[in-house]
Motif scaffolding. Sequence first.
Motif, PDB file in Angstrom:
ATOM      1  N   LEU A  20      -2.156  10.346  -2.666  1.00 35.01           N
ATOM      2  CA  LEU A  20      -2.698  10.138  -1.316  1.00 35.01           C
ATOM      3  C   LEU A  20      -4.224  10.101  -1.285  1.00 35.01           C
ATOM      4  O   LEU A  20      -4.804   9.651  -0.303  1.00 35.01           O
ATOM      5  N   GLU A  21      -4.887  10.545  -2.348  1.00 34.59           N
ATOM      6  CA  GLU A  21      -6.345  10.488  -2.415  1.00 34.59           C
ATOM      7  C   GLU A  21      -6.864   9.116  -2.820  1.00 34.59           C
ATOM      8  O   GLU A  21      -8.063   8.856  -2.738  1.00 34.59           O
ATOM      9  N   ILE A  22      -5.996   8.233  -3.259  1.00 34.27           N
ATOM     10  CA  ILE A  22      -6.411   6.936  -3.792  1.00 34.27           C
ATOM     11  C   ILE A  22      -6.671   5.956  -2.656  1.00 34.27           C
ATOM     12  O   ILE A  22      -5.860   5.829  -1.727  1.00 34.27           O
ATOM     13  N   GLU A  23      -7.788   5.265  -2.750  1.00 36.08           N
ATOM     14  CA  GLU A  23      -8.176   4.285  -1.741  1.00 36.08           C
ATOM     15  C   GLU A  23      -7.149   3.154  -1.691  1.00 36.08           C
ATOM     16  O   GLU A  23      -6.768   2.604  -2.712  1.00 36.08           O
ATOM     17  N   GLY A  24      -6.690   2.839  -0.491  1.00 37.49           N
ATOM     18  CA  GLY A  24      -5.735   1.756  -0.308  1.00 37.49           C
ATOM     19  C   GLY A  24      -4.302   2.221  -0.150  1.00 37.49           C
ATOM     20  O   GLY A  24      -3.442   1.452   0.264  1.00 37.49           O
ATOM     21  N   VAL A  25      -4.027   3.488  -0.479  1.00 38.13           N
ATOM     22  CA  VAL A  25      -2.673   4.020  -0.321  1.00 38.13           C
ATOM     23  C   VAL A  25      -2.453   4.348   1.148  1.00 38.13           C
ATOM     24  O   VAL A  25      -3.228   5.088   1.755  1.00 38.13           O
ATOM     25  N   THR A  26      -1.402   3.772   1.723  1.00 38.54           N
ATOM     26  CA  THR A  26      -1.110   4.016   3.143  1.00 38.54           C
ATOM     27  C   THR A  26      -0.066   5.106   3.328  1.00 38.54           C
ATOM     28  O   THR A  26      -0.016   5.744   4.371  1.00 38.54           O
ATOM     29  N   ALA A  27       0.797   5.295   2.320  1.00 43.56           N
ATOM     30  CA  ALA A  27       1.838   6.318   2.397  1.00 43.56           C
ATOM     31  C   ALA A  27       2.354   6.576   0.989  1.00 43.56           C
ATOM     32  O   ALA A  27       2.139   5.774   0.078  1.00 43.56           O
ATOM     33  N   CYS A  28       3.058   7.700   0.847  1.00 46.16           N
ATOM     34  CA  CYS A  28       3.662   8.026  -0.444  1.00 46.16           C
ATOM     35  C   CYS A  28       5.102   8.462  -0.204  1.00 46.16           C
ATOM     36  O   CYS A  28       5.352   9.443   0.494  1.00 46.16           O
ATOM     37  N   ARG A  29       6.021   7.704  -0.763  1.00 46.12           N
ATOM     38  CA  ARG A  29       7.441   8.065  -0.713  1.00 46.12           C
ATOM     39  C   ARG A  29       7.724   8.820  -2.016  1.00 46.12           C
ATOM     40  O   ARG A  29       7.805   8.223  -3.072  1.00 46.12           O
ATOM     41  N   ASN A  30       7.839  10.123  -1.900  1.00 47.57           N
ATOM     42  CA  ASN A  30       7.982  10.979  -3.073  1.00 47.57           C
ATOM     43  C   ASN A  30       9.464  11.240  -3.334  1.00 47.57           C
ATOM     44  O   ASN A  30      10.067  12.119  -2.737  1.00 47.57           O
ATOM     45  N   ASN A  31      10.035  10.458  -4.246  1.00 51.08           N
ATOM     46  CA  ASN A  31      11.437  10.609  -4.622  1.00 51.08           C
ATOM     47  C   ASN A  31      11.585  11.352  -5.947  1.00 51.08           C
ATOM     48  O   ASN A  31      12.608  11.217  -6.611  1.00 51.08           O
ATOM     49  N   LEU A  32      10.563  12.092  -6.329  1.00 48.21           N
ATOM     50  CA  LEU A  32      10.631  12.867  -7.564  1.00 48.21           C
ATOM     51  C   LEU A  32      11.639  13.997  -7.392  1.00 48.21           C
ATOM     52  O   LEU A  32      11.753  14.593  -6.316  1.00 48.21           O
ATOM     53  N   ARG A  33      12.346  14.289  -8.468  1.00 44.93           N
ATOM     54  CA  ARG A  33      13.324  15.379  -8.464  1.00 44.93           C
ATOM     55  C   ARG A  33      12.923  16.407  -9.518  1.00 44.93           C
ATOM     56  O   ARG A  33      12.253  16.079 -10.486  1.00 44.93           O
ATOM     57  N   ILE A  34      13.374  17.617  -9.307  1.00 45.25           N
ATOM     58  CA  ILE A  34      13.128  18.675 -10.280  1.00 45.25           C
ATOM     59  C   ILE A  34      14.140  18.501 -11.410  1.00 45.25           C
ATOM     60  O   ILE A  34      15.344  18.425 -11.171  1.00 45.25           O
TER      61      ILE A  34
ATOM     62  N   GLY B  51       0.786  -1.223   0.000  1.00 44.63           N
ATOM     63  CA  GLY B  51       0.000   0.000   0.000  1.00 44.63           C
ATOM     64  C   GLY B  51       0.818   1.273   0.000  1.00 44.63           C
ATOM     65  O   GLY B  51       0.279   2.361  -0.129  1.00 44.63           O
ATOM     66  N   GLU B  52       2.140   1.169   0.140  1.00 43.94           N
ATOM     67  CA  GLU B  52       3.002   2.349   0.140  1.00 43.94           C
ATOM     68  C   GLU B  52       3.496   2.601  -1.286  1.00 43.94           C
ATOM     69  O   GLU B  52       4.145   1.753  -1.892  1.00 43.94           O
ATOM     70  N   VAL B  53       3.178   3.786  -1.791  1.00 46.06           N
ATOM     71  CA  VAL B  53       3.528   4.156  -3.163  1.00 46.06           C
ATOM     72  C   VAL B  53       4.873   4.868  -3.163  1.00 46.06           C
ATOM     73  O   VAL B  53       5.140   5.724  -2.311  1.00 46.06           O
ATOM     74  N   THR B  54       5.723   4.499  -4.124  1.00 42.39           N
ATOM     75  CA  THR B  54       6.984   5.191  -4.325  1.00 42.39           C
ATOM     76  C   THR B  54       6.971   5.820  -5.710  1.00 42.39           C
ATOM     77  O   THR B  54       6.718   5.137  -6.701  1.00 42.39           O
ATOM     78  N   LEU B  55       7.210   7.117  -5.745  1.00 44.02           N
ATOM     79  CA  LEU B  55       7.302   7.856  -7.002  1.00 44.02           C
ATOM     80  C   LEU B  55       8.768   8.163  -7.265  1.00 44.02           C
ATOM     81  O   LEU B  55       9.466   8.698  -6.395  1.00 44.02           O
ATOM     82  N   GLU B  56       9.233   7.818  -8.458  1.00 48.38           N
ATOM     83  CA  GLU B  56      10.619   8.072  -8.868  1.00 48.38           C
ATOM     84  C   GLU B  56      10.588   8.842 -10.178  1.00 48.38           C
ATOM     85  O   GLU B  56       9.626   8.739 -10.943  1.00 48.38           O
ATOM     86  N   GLY B  57      11.660   9.575 -10.459  1.00 56.74           N
ATOM     87  CA  GLY B  57      11.773  10.250 -11.731  1.00 56.74           C
ATOM     88  C   GLY B  57      11.888  11.753 -11.587  1.00 56.74           C
ATOM     89  O   GLY B  57      12.308  12.258 -10.546  1.00 56.74           O
ATOM     90  N   TYR B  58      11.485  12.449 -12.657  1.00 58.02           N
ATOM     91  CA  TYR B  58      11.660  13.897 -12.727  1.00 58.02           C
ATOM     92  C   TYR B  58      10.363  14.606 -13.084  1.00 58.02           C
ATOM     93  O   TYR B  58       9.547  14.079 -13.831  1.00 58.02           O
ATOM     94  N   VAL B  59      10.210  15.802 -12.529  1.00 54.74           N
ATOM     95  CA  VAL B  59       9.109  16.703 -12.876  1.00 54.74           C
ATOM     96  C   VAL B  59       9.715  18.067 -13.189  1.00 54.74           C
ATOM     97  O   VAL B  59      10.866  18.339 -12.852  1.00 54.74           O
ATOM     98  N   ALA B  60       8.928  18.918 -13.828  1.00 55.11           N
ATOM     99  CA  ALA B  60       9.437  20.226 -14.247  1.00 55.11           C
ATOM    100  C   ALA B  60       9.548  21.223 -13.100  1.00 55.11           C
ATOM    101  O   ALA B  60      10.469  22.041 -13.066  1.00 55.11           O
ATOM    102  N   HIS B  61       8.596  21.171 -12.145  1.00 57.23           N
ATOM    103  CA  HIS B  61       8.538  22.181 -11.091  1.00 57.23           C
ATOM    104  C   HIS B  61       8.262  21.520  -9.744  1.00 57.23           C
ATOM    105  O   HIS B  61       7.686  20.438  -9.684  1.00 57.23           O
ATOM    106  N   PHE B  62       8.608  22.239  -8.683  1.00 57.53           N
ATOM    107  CA  PHE B  62       8.335  21.720  -7.345  1.00 57.53           C
ATOM    108  C   PHE B  62       6.839  21.516  -7.132  1.00 57.53           C
ATOM    109  O   PHE B  62       6.417  20.559  -6.495  1.00 57.53           O
TER     110      PHE B  62
END
Length: 130
Positions: free
Chosen positions: A111-125, A89-100
């Motif tokens: 975090l709005e999705i049913e069943g998600v217990t946590a979000c590890r946000n490893n996205l980088r700018i 249930g813990e989501v990990t996001l990896e990769g790149y985005v344009a802005h913070f």
Amino acid sequence: MKNEQPKAGRPGETSQWPRWEGPAESRPSGYLQGEANIFAEGPEREKQIGKGPSGYERPDDLIVQDVNERLTQEAFLDPGNMTVSVENGEVTLEGYVAHFADKTRAEEAVLEIEGVTACRNNLRIAPERH
């Protein structure tokens, strides 16, 4: 309108004519009051969608699908350089985005999705390309 039966469709929509399932004070002219007020408040009208049976946990593969779909539907977010993984249930996001703001937007959507217990946000700018 005499002896007309309510038509199939979602309550409160015009396809429900001549029945209105909402509050009487907002009933459009020409509609009959329906059997229930779907906009009523209180424990008897609490939405139950998203609640599963006791002990049920959404499988990670379903959560991955929902996360990918949600990120795809975000109007102001380009998820093209992201990867998603889920474990227990813990989501990990990896990769790149344009802005913070995109990093924050992605995490809030997850975090709005049913069943998600946590979000590890490893996205980088992403570094700017000139």
